[in-house]
Design an enzyme around this catalytic site. Structure first.
Site, mmCIF file in Angstrom:
data_model
loop_
_atom_site.group_PDB
_atom_site.id
_atom_site.type_symbol
_atom_site.label_atom_id
_atom_site.label_comp_id
_atom_site.label_asym_id
_atom_site.label_seq_id
_atom_site.Cartn_x
_atom_site.Cartn_y
_atom_site.Cartn_z
ATOM 1 N N SER A 77 -10.985 -1.666 5.944
ATOM 2 C CA SER A 77 -9.563 -1.386 5.722
ATOM 3 C C SER A 77 -8.851 -1.231 7.057
ATOM 4 O O SER A 77 -9.488 -1.055 8.105
ATOM 5 C CB SER A 77 -9.436 -0.091 4.915
ATOM 6 O OG SER A 77 -8.095 0.333 4.860
ATOM 7 N N THR B 217 0.921 -1.128 0.000
ATOM 8 C CA THR B 217 0.000 0.000 0.000
ATOM 9 C C THR B 217 0.954 1.169 0.000
ATOM 10 O O THR B 217 2.158 0.958 0.030
ATOM 11 C CB THR B 217 -0.879 -0.064 1.283
ATOM 12 O OG1 THR B 217 -1.826 -1.127 1.154
ATOM 13 C CG2 THR B 217 -1.651 1.215 1.569
ATOM 14 N N ASN C 142 -4.222 -2.910 -2.616
ATOM 15 C CA ASN C 142 -4.170 -4.010 -1.656
ATOM 16 C C ASN C 142 -2.770 -4.593 -1.655
ATOM 17 O O ASN C 142 -1.836 -3.889 -1.323
ATOM 18 C CB ASN C 142 -5.254 -5.062 -1.882
ATOM 19 C CG ASN C 142 -5.504 -5.849 -0.595
ATOM 20 O OD1 ASN C 142 -4.978 -5.489 0.454
ATOM 21 N ND2 ASN C 142 -6.280 -6.903 -0.653
ATOM 22 N N GLY D 268 1.141 -1.551 4.888
ATOM 23 C CA GLY D 268 1.491 -2.711 5.721
ATOM 24 C C GLY D 268 0.331 -3.619 6.088
ATOM 25 O O GLY D 268 0.436 -4.359 7.072
ATOM 26 N N GLY D 269 -0.774 -3.569 5.327
ATOM 27 C CA GLY D 269 -1.883 -4.487 5.622
ATOM 28 C C GLY D 269 -2.333 -4.338 7.068
ATOM 29 O O GLY D 269 -2.520 -3.227 7.570
ATOM 30 N N ASP E 63 -10.165 -7.807 1.176
ATOM 31 C CA ASP E 63 -10.303 -7.167 2.495
ATOM 32 C C ASP E 63 -11.682 -7.412 3.115
ATOM 33 O O ASP E 63 -11.909 -7.090 4.275
ATOM 34 C CB ASP E 63 -10.023 -5.659 2.404
ATOM 35 C CG ASP E 63 -8.534 -5.354 2.574
ATOM 36 O OD1 ASP E 63 -7.790 -6.257 2.995
ATOM 37 O OD2 ASP E 63 -8.122 -4.225 2.292
#
Ligand code: GLY
Length: 572
Positions: free
Chosen positions: A455, A384, A404, A476-477, A426
């Site tokens: 998110s 991201t 993503n 970083g998810g 997600d």
């Protein structure tokens, strides 16, 4: 170290600090000197993932553009020079604070297509077909970035739309020079890019890319020209939309012309809170980022972290226990507020957090299995991108934007030259089944037509005494929230400079899997031993996040660009 009982000596602290700085030096390969010689900027600063995009942002500021003009220009520039995550085929969130203190948050998150349905990623036995929501046409959510930029610019922009889009168009048409890292990334991903784009893309060529090669993207330049000349219409209607839908038909995707035409970015009410006297302005749902960040801050606020010290065992234990509880809440209560009643008032209350932390004991780790069961998934790239911008009037923008994971769905829109997201992953494909980040969800984040997927992106602005103090965010998810959280603690509690706050090693925990992921040098052997004895599973991993932040100091703005990437801070 037991909470509050041990004050490390000055000598111990000095050795610890020196050790961390040395380790950072070895790990990230930049001079210690750089830690202390970050320049101060009086007029404006841009911190983002790529130098070419930062240059674009600063040039816009120098032309008299404000922070939002620069942000729009940087968003489009990143779509050209940082294709791994910069995008027009994805979505994101913007947190804004004007120099006079007005705040706003803009949601340009992707939406599920109208033809999406709750069980669309389940096989006949009811099990998730994981790859289907990560790779290829079925993984794609309706993109929001162009609508977001148009909306932000319409409300706050000062320069013309043409002027802020043009620099990206130039970069796509004339090309930009690849770094060694980008060349290697394109080469590494060649097979996957070809698999999903058998007709080829600008990122693939016959021979290997090498450092110094110029990447020219004529199709993307044409698309940006249409966006420059026709605004949102140039993307959501006309030839670009035609190409996108044609691409969907080629790969049996389900985004339609109606989905594109109907997409709208939405202004939402910011999440606001206080932490140790600092004001927090952050993103509300459908990001979990803001709510979870505030929950984490509320969890640790009663404790003397500054006295315990950076990554001391008590500090880490408290943070991990807070994260365990907050991520458990996330799995149940957070989703798109247009579809699900998010109990944000409760989650954001100090009393609720106090009650959540009341089950924590210093003697041993609380097993996550006692909170709820779960499984450990494989890990995908957590790509991201985030950028922070401040202008000379003190207007501040924090934008986190994404496809993503790296290169999103890997699907390029043939003829239009841009990558499409895989944001559908997600969503919670099945209650209790982890997505690619190991995040678990249920009804709140179940798939529904036109719904936004939850998110973790956490663009955030801090104030001090009612004035701008800090702008921060990261990719970083699932680690986004905890990286932003730790960077804030590094500045507020551990009194680090903004560059140190961004650079020092991080750790991450998220309830499930029940483990503490640590960057190689995040914890000393002694701290690891103490935590292991208490039942924490310490798991080494690669780098966590790429925080890009700005701090307002008495001498001017200072940028903190993450050395984990090619991120830069530029200003004037
Ligand atoms: N796709 C990562 C996030 O939105 O959290």
């Amino acid at each position: 170290m037991q909470a509050g009982y041990f004050i490390p000596s000055f000598f111990y602290l000095a050795i610890m600090k020196l050790t961390y700085l040395t380790i950072c030096f070895l790990l990230f390969g930049f001079a210690l000197q750089a830690q202390t010689t970050q320049p101060y900027y009086k007029n404006g600063v841009v911190v983002c993932a790529q130098p070419e995009a930062a240059k674009v942002g600063v040039a816009i500021l120098k032309k008299g553009g404000n922070a939002v003009d620069a942000a729009v220009a940087v968003q489009f520039a990143l779509a050209v020079v940082y294709p791994v995550a910069g995008n027009i085929g994805g979505g994101g969130f913007m947190v804004y604070r004007s120099g006079k203190g007005k705040t706003a948050t803009l949601d340009f998150r992707e939406k599920a297509p109208k033809l999406a349905s709750r069980d669309m990623y389940l096989d006949s036995a009811g099990n998730p077909i994981t790859k289907m929501s990560i790779y290829g046409h079925m993984a794609v959510g309706v993109p929001g970035s162009v609508a977001g930029m148009v909306k932000a610019h319409a409300r706050y922009g000062k320069l013309s739309w043409r002027k802020v889009v043009q620099p990206a168009l130039d970069l796509a048409a004339k090309g930009y020079v690849l770094s060694a890292r980008h060349a290697a990334e394109f080469n590494r991903n060649k097979a996957t890019l070809l698999k999903y784009n058998p007709l080829g893309t600008a990122l693939v060529k016959d021979i290997a890319w090498k450092e110094g090669d110029t990447l020219i993207q004529p199709e993307l330049a044409r698309t940006l020209k249409r966006i420059r000349d026709h605004g949102r219409y140039g993307f959501y209607n006309g030839p670009v939309a035609d190409s996108l839908v044609k691409e969907m038909n080629r790969g049996r995707g389900i985004v339609t012309k109606t989905d594109l035409k109907n997409y709208q970015a939405v202004w939402r009410k910011p999440v606001t809170a206080k932490y140790k006297g600092y004001g927090i302005i952050t993103m509300p749902s459908p990001s979990s980022g803001g709510i979870c960040l505030v929950q984490l801050l509320h969890s640790v606020a009663p404790y003397p972290l500054g006295r315990w010290g950076f990554n001391a065992d008590s500090t880490v234990q408290l943070i991990v226990e807070a994260e365990r509880r907050v991520y458990a809440d996330r799995s149940k209560y957070l989703g798109d507020p247009d579809f699900y009643k998010v109990p944000d008032k409760t989650l954001l209350s100090i009393a609720y957090q106090k009650q959540r932390m009341s089950t924590f004991t210093w003697d041993k780790a609380t097993p996550s299995s006692e909170v709820a069961p779960g499984k450990i998934p494989g890990r995908e790239d957590e790509e991201t991108t985030h950028f922070s911008i401040v202008d000379k009037h003190g207007n501040a923008v924090a934008i986190t934007t994404t496809l993503n994971n790296s290169y999103g769905s890997f699907v390029f829109v043939k003829g239009a030259g841009f990558l499409l997201n895989d944001e559908m992953d997600d969503f919670s494909a099945k209650a209790g089944s982890p997505n690619m980040y190991g995040l678990i969800g249920g009804k709140a984040n179940a798939i529904a037509p036109n719904k936004r997927m939850l998110s973790a992106m956490t663009p955030t602005i801090l104030t001090k005494n009612g004035k701008l103090f800090m702008v921060v965010g990261t990719p970083g998810g699932s680690t986004i929230i905890t990286s932003v959280f730790q960077t804030i603690l590094n500045v507020v509690d551990f009194k680090k400079s903004i560059q140190d706050a961004v650079t020092v090693p991080r750790f991450h925990s998220q309830w499930l899997p029940d483990q503490v992921d640590v960057e190689k040098t995040a914890l000393t052997d002694q701290v690891k031993q103490i935590l292991t004895q208490k039942g924490y599973k310490i798991t080494p991993r690669g780098s966590i996040g790429r925080v890009d932040a700005i701090l307002k100091t008495k001498k001017g703005y200072q940028g903190g660009a993450d050395p984990r990437g090619e991120d830069v801070s530029m200003g004037y």
